[in-house]
Each structure stands twice: as C-alpha cells, then as structure tokens.
Scaffold this motif. Structure first.
Motif, mmCIF file in Angstrom:
data_model
loop_
_atom_site.group_PDB
_atom_site.id
_atom_site.type_symbol
_atom_site.label_atom_id
_atom_site.label_comp_id
_atom_site.label_asym_id
_atom_site.label_seq_id
_atom_site.Cartn_x
_atom_site.Cartn_y
_atom_site.Cartn_z
ATOM 1 N N LYS A 17 0.832 -1.213 0.000
ATOM 2 C CA LYS A 17 0.000 0.000 0.000
ATOM 3 C C LYS A 17 0.862 1.256 0.000
ATOM 4 C CE LYS A 17 -3.447 -0.027 2.987
ATOM 5 N NZ LYS A 17 -4.187 -0.339 4.247
ATOM 6 N N ILE A 18 1.932 1.253 0.779
ATOM 7 C CA ILE A 18 2.810 2.417 0.846
ATOM 8 C C ILE A 18 3.488 2.657 -0.503
ATOM 9 C CG2 ILE A 18 4.961 3.290 1.872
ATOM 10 C CD1 ILE A 18 3.994 1.872 4.497
ATOM 11 N N VAL A 19 3.939 1.588 -1.153
ATOM 12 C CA VAL A 19 4.572 1.719 -2.475
ATOM 13 C C VAL A 19 3.578 2.287 -3.482
ATOM 14 C CG1 VAL A 19 5.524 0.417 -4.415
ATOM 15 C CG2 VAL A 19 6.323 -0.049 -2.089
ATOM 16 N N ALA A 20 2.343 1.801 -3.460
ATOM 17 C CA ALA A 20 1.334 2.293 -4.397
ATOM 18 C C ALA A 20 1.056 3.780 -4.171
ATOM 19 C CB ALA A 20 0.049 1.484 -4.253
ATOM 20 N N THR A 21 0.950 4.181 -2.908
ATOM 21 C CA THR A 21 0.741 5.594 -2.605
ATOM 22 C C THR A 21 1.926 6.432 -3.046
ATOM 23 O OG1 THR A 21 -0.635 5.005 -0.704
ATOM 24 C CG2 THR A 21 0.241 7.245 -0.749
ATOM 25 N N ARG A 22 3.130 5.920 -2.815
ATOM 26 C CA ARG A 22 4.344 6.626 -3.231
ATOM 27 C C ARG A 22 4.356 6.883 -4.732
ATOM 28 N NH1 ARG A 22 9.123 2.836 -2.835
ATOM 29 N NH2 ARG A 22 8.446 2.314 -4.947
ATOM 30 N N GLU A 23 4.018 5.872 -5.511
ATOM 31 C CA GLU A 23 4.059 6.022 -6.964
ATOM 32 C C GLU A 23 3.002 7.017 -7.435
ATOM 33 O OE1 GLU A 23 6.569 4.541 -8.906
ATOM 34 O OE2 GLU A 23 7.199 4.402 -6.807
ATOM 35 N N ARG A 24 1.816 6.954 -6.863
ATOM 36 C CA ARG A 24 0.768 7.906 -7.244
ATOM 37 C C ARG A 24 1.148 9.325 -6.861
ATOM 38 N NH1 ARG A 24 -3.471 10.527 -4.935
ATOM 39 N NH2 ARG A 24 -3.112 9.603 -2.874
ATOM 40 N N PHE A 25 1.665 9.493 -5.646
ATOM 41 C CA PHE A 25 2.052 10.821 -5.160
ATOM 42 C C PHE A 25 3.199 11.393 -6.001
ATOM 43 C CE2 PHE A 25 4.681 13.376 -2.151
ATOM 44 C CZ PHE A 25 3.782 14.420 -1.969
ATOM 45 N N SER A 26 4.185 10.566 -6.331
ATOM 46 C CA SER A 26 5.300 11.026 -7.167
ATOM 47 C C SER A 26 4.809 11.515 -8.521
ATOM 48 C CB SER A 26 6.313 9.892 -7.358
ATOM 49 O OG SER A 26 6.907 9.522 -6.139
ATOM 50 N N ALA A 27 3.897 10.766 -9.125
ATOM 51 C CA ALA A 27 3.351 11.159 -10.430
ATOM 52 C C ALA A 27 2.598 12.477 -10.333
ATOM 53 C CB ALA A 27 2.440 10.054 -10.959
ATOM 54 N N GLU A 28 1.856 12.661 -9.240
ATOM 55 C CA GLU A 28 1.118 13.916 -9.050
ATOM 56 C C GLU A 28 2.075 15.101 -8.900
ATOM 57 O OE1 GLU A 28 -2.021 14.711 -9.024
ATOM 58 O OE2 GLU A 28 -3.138 12.825 -8.884
ATOM 59 N N LEU A 29 3.145 14.913 -8.128
ATOM 60 C CA LEU A 29 4.125 15.989 -7.980
ATOM 61 C C LEU A 29 4.763 16.340 -9.325
ATOM 62 C CD1 LEU A 29 6.105 15.219 -4.681
ATOM 63 C CD2 LEU A 29 4.361 16.973 -5.050
ATOM 64 N N GLN A 30 5.138 15.331 -10.082
ATOM 65 C CA GLN A 30 5.767 15.582 -11.379
ATOM 66 C C GLN A 30 4.813 16.303 -12.321
ATOM 67 O OE1 GLN A 30 6.877 11.452 -11.993
ATOM 68 N NE2 GLN A 30 9.041 11.953 -11.815
ATOM 69 N N ALA A 31 3.546 15.955 -12.249
ATOM 70 C CA ALA A 31 2.548 16.627 -13.089
ATOM 71 C C ALA A 31 2.425 18.099 -12.731
ATOM 72 C CB ALA A 31 1.194 15.935 -12.959
ATOM 73 N N ARG A 32 2.802 18.447 -11.511
ATOM 74 C CA ARG A 32 2.754 19.839 -11.060
ATOM 75 C C ARG A 32 4.089 20.552 -11.247
ATOM 76 N NH1 ARG A 32 -1.426 20.428 -6.350
ATOM 77 N NH2 ARG A 32 -2.807 18.675 -6.743
ATOM 78 N N GLY A 33 5.032 19.907 -11.921
ATOM 79 C CA GLY A 33 6.294 20.549 -12.246
ATOM 80 C C GLY A 33 7.422 20.284 -11.289
ATOM 81 N N PHE A 34 7.214 19.434 -10.303
ATOM 82 C CA PHE A 34 8.273 19.105 -9.353
ATOM 83 C C PHE A 34 9.302 18.169 -9.984
ATOM 84 C CE2 PHE A 34 5.384 20.874 -6.378
ATOM 85 C CZ PHE A 34 6.039 21.052 -5.175
ATOM 86 N N THR A 35 10.534 18.288 -9.542
ATOM 87 C CA THR A 35 11.557 17.287 -9.801
ATOM 88 C C THR A 35 11.473 16.262 -8.674
ATOM 89 O OG1 THR A 35 13.032 18.861 -10.881
ATOM 90 C CG2 THR A 35 14.034 16.836 -10.019
ATOM 91 N N VAL A 36 11.297 14.987 -9.014
ATOM 92 C CA VAL A 36 11.149 13.934 -8.008
ATOM 93 C C VAL A 36 12.122 12.811 -8.342
ATOM 94 C CG1 VAL A 36 9.572 12.336 -6.864
ATOM 95 C CG2 VAL A 36 8.688 14.495 -7.807
ATOM 96 N N LEU A 37 13.016 12.500 -7.405
ATOM 97 C CA LEU A 37 13.950 11.402 -7.634
ATOM 98 C C LEU A 37 13.215 10.067 -7.526
ATOM 99 C CD1 LEU A 37 17.184 12.445 -5.674
ATOM 100 C CD2 LEU A 37 16.421 13.078 -7.974
ATOM 101 N N PRO A 38 13.605 9.072 -8.346
ATOM 102 C CA PRO A 38 12.949 7.758 -8.260
ATOM 103 C C PRO A 38 13.242 7.086 -6.927
ATOM 104 C CG PRO A 38 14.863 7.665 -9.713
ATOM 105 C CD PRO A 38 14.660 9.108 -9.375
ATOM 106 N N SER A 39 12.202 6.799 -6.173
ATOM 107 C CA SER A 39 12.368 6.308 -4.809
ATOM 108 C C SER A 39 12.065 4.817 -4.686
ATOM 109 C CB SER A 39 11.448 7.087 -3.864
ATOM 110 O OG SER A 39 11.473 6.553 -2.567
ATOM 111 N N ARG A 40 12.854 4.128 -3.847
ATOM 112 C CA ARG A 40 12.554 2.755 -3.424
ATOM 113 C C ARG A 40 12.397 2.730 -1.895
ATOM 114 N NH1 ARG A 40 13.868 -1.584 -6.926
ATOM 115 N NH2 ARG A 40 13.770 -0.809 -9.072
ATOM 116 N N THR A 41 11.845 3.806 -1.355
ATOM 117 C CA THR A 41 11.716 3.950 0.096
ATOM 118 C C THR A 41 10.279 4.331 0.447
ATOM 119 O OG1 THR A 41 12.218 6.314 0.066
ATOM 120 C CG2 THR A 41 14.097 4.818 0.177
#
Length: 350
Positions: free
Chosen positions: A268-292
C-alpha cells in the motif's frame, strides 16, 4: 556545557532528529514513520503479556526474537544480532570492528549517524561525494583501504542499487567490512541478506521502525556471519546485555510472524508513493525515483526552505536539510492516501 566534558565530545556535531510536534494537529510527514498501525498480532501479543512479566529481566540472548527473524529470512539464529533500534546495531558495529584512528568511508549525503559515530569513536572518516544525479557512485568504493557503510536505498535521496551491484563492492573489498544499511529495503528493493553466507565481510543492518511500524518500540537487527555476530554480542554484553525489553521483544516476534500484514502494508505504501510522485511531477516538481517510504522532491518555483515553511504554516511537516547540494529538496514521508492528498491540496500552484 559542563567543565568536565571531553574535548572530542564538546567539538563534535550531533545527529539532529526530525521535528516531533507536541500537539497542534499536524500531518506528520517528516520522519519516515509508517502511516499504518503495527500488525494486529503485535497488539494481541502486548495485550496478552502477563501483568507481572515486566518485573523480570528480559532474556539477554533475545533468542526467541532471533529465531523469529531467522525463520523469516531462512537463516540460523547465530547469524542474527538485535539492538535497540538499528542505530544501536550500527553503534555496536563501530565499537566491534573499528579501532580509534581507523579509516571509514561513506557517502557525503547519507544517513547522518555515520558521521556522528565516526567522530564519537575517533575514526578517520572520508565522505565520498554522490554522483551529479545523486546516486552513490559504487566504482568509488572498489578496493578501499578502510571499512565502509552504504545505505541502500540511500537516505535522504531514496535512490537504490541492485543486489548484483552491491555484490560487486563486497567482492572488491574482501579484507574490509562492508556494512549495508537497509532501513528502507522493504519498499521495493532486493535485500543483500542472501549474500551473508557467501561473504564473511558483509553485515546487513535493518530496522523494525519503517516497514514494520514499530518506530516507538526501538528495534533493529544485523545479519552477518556467526563470527561477526559473535563480535557484536561481545560489545553488547560489555555495554548493555538487557538492551531489548520484554514488550519490544514480544512486538518484534509477532511482527515477524505476520508476513501477510507486512506485505500488505508495504504494498500500500509503495502504491501511494508512486501515485504521489506522479502527481508531484505533473505539477512541475523534480522527483527522484524512490525505493523507500519517502520521496525527495524539488519545487520549480519555491526554495526548499520556503516550501517547508509554507507547508508547516498549513500544519504539514516535511523534512528540509539546509546543507549544500540538497537544500532545494524536501524529503516527504509517505503517509496514507488521505494525508498525501491533503499535502497536494495545500501546495501552491506551480
């Protein structure tokens, strides 16, 4: 400061934990805690503990806990060392394997306790710069003249190297201890634990704080050859033989036995992380690929300090590191979907 303090302690810089708000209804996304409660088996184990058990000293060998960890990873209990959080495991390793004046290597941007312990124990610490993309440049760790610590995935960047890549470092340093800190490995990485029987110079350190939601219990463990564990035990029995209390031991055993809950919550945490990262990137953020269970992200319009303060004013705590190279980034722990949506709703328009 006391006039009796030693010069080394007076001059050293200490580890700075994340903020722990006392009330205020904050959404707390700054210390990488698990957003979900511990396994129901943990709750049951604590509730069912006899009322008079705390009057007795805990088993100093921690054998039942070691066996539970060993069973989970298909190991022998002689290959397991347990500590009061992974910080104590790391501290025990520094005491067991490093003499004063020894060289030790780690990344310039990584877990802050490596530098603190190096100073505390009088070691010659060399910080190896991360690559321009913030990855640990593993070629810099080949054939070193001292022991080394590598956080994989690294913190606060969240970046990860495969087991095969890590094995190359272990092979290249047969006469040096390689300590791999896997505090975040359960969120999409592949542990190096299976390599401990192949290499006697490998110590893998993990924690119950992140993927097992037991940060408040303070429990960690090290996995290595029986000879390495024996050395760690010698330090423990010279310092604090009763380092794991009755309740923490019961919680750790129950957590290890509930594999299904562990896998469900990390997924569940991984799924939330991936969705949240995509949302940030869609808003123009630079997001490093995370495995945490966190992301490391940078706004295009606000500085790291400005965005940290902006979110704090809106009762959302994230972590800002006011150090060179990463001062524009924020480390954002992954909470529940509702908590991450609240953060997204609070962000200013990019």
């Amino acid at each position: 400061m006391s006039r009796f303090i030693s010069k080394r302690i007076q001059e050293m810089s200490v580890y700075v934990p994340g903020e722990q708000p006392q009330g205020g209804n904050f959404i707390k996304l700054n210390t990488n805690e698990n957003p979900y409660p511990p396994s129901p088996m943990v709750t049951a184990a604590l509730r069912e503990m006899p009322a008079d058990k705390p009057k007795l000293y805990p088993d100093p060998s921690c054998m039942a806990l070691k066996r539970a960890i060993a069973e989970f990873y298909k190991l022998d209990a002689k290959e397991v060392f347990v500590g009061n959080g992974s910080d104590e495991v790391l501290s025990s390793a520094f005491r067991a394997f490093f003499d004063e004046g020894d060289k030790v290597y780690f990344a310039d941007i990584t877990y802050g306790f490596y530098k603190v312990y190096s100073s505390l124990y009088g070691l010659q610490a060399t910080e190896i710069p991360l690559a321009t993309d913030f990855h640990i440049e593993l070629s810099d760790y080949m054939g070193l003249d001292g022991h080394m610590l590598i956080a994989n995935p690294n913190a606060p960047t969240g970046l990860y190297h495969t087991r095969q890549e890590m094995e190359a470092v272990i092979q290249a340093n047969p006469d040096r201890l390689v300590i791999i800190d896997e505090a975040y490995i359960d969120f999409g990485g592949e542990s190096c634990i299976p390599l401990i029987r192949k290499y006697d110079n490998l110590l893998v350190v993990q924690t119950f704080s992140k993927s097992r939601a037991l940060a408040g219990m303070r429990l960690g463990f090290g996995i290595g050859s029986p000879a390495l564990v024996e050395a760690l035990e010698k330090v423990k029995f010279s310092m604090n033989p009763y380092n794991i209390n009755q309740m923490t031991m019961a919680a750790g055993i129950a957590s290890m036995q509930d594999r299904g809950y562990f896998e469900e919550t990390t997924r569940k945490i991984v799924a939330t992380r991936e969705r949240f990262s995509a949302e940030l990137q869609a808003r123009g953020f630079t997001v490093l690929p995370s495995r945490t269970n966190f992301v490391f992200a940078k706004s295009q319009t606000l500085s790291g300090r400005e965005l940290y303060e902006y979110l704090k004013d809106r009762k959302i705590l994230v972590r800002h590191f006011d150090v060179p190279r990463i001062s524009e980034y924020l480390r954002i722990s992954i909470g529940t979907d509702q908590e991450m949506d609240a953060l997204l709703a609070a962000l200013p328009q990019e």
